[in-house]
Design an enzyme around this catalytic site. Structure first.
Site, PDB file in Angstrom:
ATOM      1  N   GLY A 135       1.903  -2.361   5.136  1.00 50.19           N
ATOM      2  CA  GLY A 135       2.592  -3.534   5.667  1.00 50.19           C
ATOM      3  C   GLY A 135       1.615  -4.571   6.164  1.00 50.19           C
TER       4      GLY A 135
ATOM      5  N   CYS B 287       0.861  -1.169   0.000  1.00 48.79           N
ATOM      6  CA  CYS B 287       0.000   0.000   0.000  1.00 48.79           C
ATOM      7  C   CYS B 287       0.901   1.223   0.000  1.00 48.79           C
ATOM      8  CB  CYS B 287      -0.902   0.020   1.236  1.00 48.79           C
ATOM      9  SG  CYS B 287      -1.927  -1.452   1.437  1.00 48.79           S
TER      10      CYS B 287
END
Length: 479
Positions: free
Chosen positions: A114, A11
Site C-alpha cells: 500500500g 506489492c
C-alpha cells in the site's frame, strides 16, 4: 524515460508462523511465487534464526532471488516475505522489503502493501527529532515511529504509530518471535489469514494460501491487528472507518483464481464483461452480429471477454496469443520501439481474425499507446472492424493508495472522449464500463474506492495543484 504502459501493481506480502520448527524460507517461497503478479522488481524474506532475525532481499523475481532457499534446512518458527513494485520511492535495492531493524523495541521486520498519504508531515517530525532514513520508501516511516514511541511495550508502540498514519497498509511484521498482521481501517488492500497443521499463514490474496493447500482461511478485517505466537492468535482493532476497498483489485490486479474482499476475482471479472455486453445491446440492435467474434487482450482481458461473449451470445476466440517470456511491457521512447515491444509480446491469430468484426476486450486504458498498436495488429491480420471494450471506467485521477497511475495529463481519458480515443487509436469504436455499471456489478458498492475514476478521495490526499487543474477534456466539456 521508459514508462510502463499498464498500471503498476502494488506489492504482495506473506507471513508464516509455525508452532513447531519448520523450514520457514521454503514455506515462504511458494506463497511469494504465487503473488509474483503483484510485484516483479524485488523480492525478499526475513525469518527468525535462533535468537535473531535475518533477512535477504534483492532486485529480481522470486525464482531468481529466493530459489537458493530451496536447498538446505533453515528451521525456524516464523518469517515474512515481500514482492515489490515500486509505487513510492523508486526501484532501488535499499527499498526492497522486508525492511529489518534492531532498535529499542527489539528486532523488527516489516513487509508493507500500500501507500501512506500523510508521509511528509510525519517524516519531517521524525527527522527534526534526529531520525535517519535509509530508504525513500514510506514503509520505513512505520518502523521509525515504533522505535521513537515512548510506550513501554512493542504492541502499544505499534498501535500508537498506526493511529497516526493514514492511507493504505496491509502489513506483516516480525517482532522477535512473534508475527503481527495488520490491515488498515479502510480496508484498501486485501489480506487473508489461514491455518493448517499448527501453521498460520498470511497472504495478500487467497492464491498464496492455496499453494500450501490451506482451505481454512478468512479475510483479515479492516483495522484488525492479529498477534500470532506460541500461545496462538489473538485480535484487537483500530478505530473503525468507512470501508474503501480498491475496485482495481477486482478489475485487474488480483489473480483470477484468488478471492479478495471475499469475492472470487474470476467470476467478478465475468460480471464486468456481461455489464459491457448489456451496454452494447443497442449497438448490436443497429448493426447485427454477423461475423462478429469476441477476442480478449491476453491475459488481462480474458475473464471479462468470456462474460461479454456469454451475455452477447457471440463466439469467444483466442484471436491473440501472448509470449509469456518477454517480461513487463514498457513505453519506449519512439513509436517504432513501442510497436516492436508489443509485437514481441502479443501475436494475432490471422486465420481467426481475417474477415471478422472484432470485439476486443481489455481491462483498462491508460495512455492508449498499446491499444493503438493492438488495433493495428488486428487490422493487419485482416479484421474488418475493431471495437475496443474496456471493463473499467475511464481512469482520470491519480491514486494515493498504491496504484502507480500516471499524472492526469498523461491519462488519455483526460484529453480525449471515447469517440476521440477511437479516432486516435484507429478503432471503429471505444466503450468503457460506466461507474454505474461497475457499482451495479458489486454487492456492496458503498464499500469501495472509485477515486481514480471520480476524483472523490475517501481520505485526505497530497494532491498537487497541477493534478487539481482542469485537463484539456475538462475545458472542452465546460465550454
Amino acid at each position: 524515460m521508459i514508462h510502463e504502459e499498464k498500471l503498476g501493481h502494488y506489492c504482495g506480502v506473506a507471513g508464516v508462523f509455525s508452532e513447531s520448527l519448520t523450514n520457514i524460507p521454503v514455506k515462504l517461497f511458494f506463497p511469494l511465487f504465487s503473488l509474483q503478479h503483484r510485484g516483479q522488481e524485488s523480492a525478499g524474506i526475513a525469518y527468525r534464526k535462533e535468537d535473531k532475525t535475518v533477512s535477504y532481499r534483492d532486485l529480481g523475481m522470486v525464482s531468481q532471488v529466493l530459489s537458493k532457499y530451496l536447498d538446505g534446512e533453515r528451521m525456524s518458527h516464523c518469517g515474512i516475505g515481500h514482492v515489490r513494485y515500486s509505487t513510492h520511492g523508486g526501484n532501488k535495492l535499499e527499498n526492497a522489503q522486508p525492511l529489518l531493524v534492531s532498535c529499542n523495541k527489539g528486532d523488527i521486520a516489516l513487509a508493507h502493501n500500500g501507500n501512506l498519504t500523510n508521509t511528509q508531515p510525519l517524516k519531517e517530525e521524525l527527522v527534526s527529532a534526529g531520525a535517519i532514513f535509509q530508504t525513500t520508501s514510506d514503509s520505513e516511516l512505520i518502523l521509525h515511529m515504533i522505535s521513537h514511541s515512548r510506550k513501554p511495550t512493542f504492541q502499544e508502540a505499534l498501535v500508537e504509530s498506526l493511529q497516526k498514519i493514514e492511507g493504505a497498509y496491509s502489513l506483516v511484521l516480525l517482532h522477535d518471535d512473534t508475527m503481527i498482521t495488520v490491515r488498515d481501517p479502510w480496508g484498501f488492500r486485501p489480506l487473508y489469514i489461514g491455518k493448517k497443521d499448527g501453521m498460520t499463514v498470511v497472504g495478500s490474496e487467497t492464491c498464496a494460501l492455496d499453494i500450501l493447500q490451506i482451505t481454512d482461511y478468512r479475510e483479515v478485517e479492516p483495522g484488525e491487528i492479529i498477534i500470532t505466537d506460541q500461545y496462538g492468535s489473538r485480535s484487537s482493532f483500530l478505530t473503525p472507518k468507512k470501508r474503501n476497498h480498491c475496485a482495481f483489485e477486482l478489475i485487474y490486479f488480483a489473480r483470477p483464481d484468488s478471492d479478495v474482499y471475499n469475492i472470487n476475482v474470476y467470476h467478478q471479472r465475468k460480471k464486468l464483461g456481461k455489464e459491457l455486453a448489456i451496454r452494447d445491446e443497442e449497438f448490436f440492435a443497429q448493426t447485427g452480429k454477423e461475423d462478429t467474434i469476441v477476442v480478449p487482450v491476453p491475459d488481462s482481458g480474458n475473464s471479462a471477454a468470456l462474460g461479454y461473449a456469454e451475455q452477447a451470445g457471440l463466439p469467444f476466440e483466442l484471436g491473440m496469443t501472448r509470449n509469456h517470456y518477454t517480461g513487463r511491457s514498457f513505453i519506449m521512447p519512439t513509436t517504432a520501439e513501442r510497436e516492436l515491444v508489443v509485437r514481441m509480446k502479443l501475436h494475432p491469430v490471422r486465420k481467426t481474425i481475417a474477415g471478422k468484426r472484432i470485439i476486443l476486450v481489455d481491462d483498462s486504458l491508460v495512455r492508449g499507446t498499446t491499444a493503438k498498436i493492438l488495433v493495428k495488429l488486428m487490422k493487419e491480420a485482416g479484421a474488418r472492424e475493431v471495437h475496443l471494450r474496456l471493463s473499467s471506467p475511464e481512469i482520470r485521477w491519480p491514486c494515493f493508495f498504491g496504484i502507480d497511475i500516471p499524472t492526469r495529463q498523461e491519462l488519455i481519458s483526460n484529453t480525449l472522449t471515447p469517440d476521440e480515443i477511437a479516432n486516435f487509436i484507429d478503432a471503429d469504436s471505444v466503450t468503457f464500463l460506466t461507474i454505474e455499471d461497475l457499482q451495479h456489478s458489486l454487492d456492496s458498492p458503498e464499500s469501495y474506492c472509485f477515486a481514480c475514476f471520480t476524483g472523490e478521495y475517501p481520505i485526505r490526499v497530497p494532491l498537487k495543484q497541477t493534478e487539481r487543474e482542469r485537463t484539456l477534456r475538462d475545458t472542452k466539456e465546460h465550454q
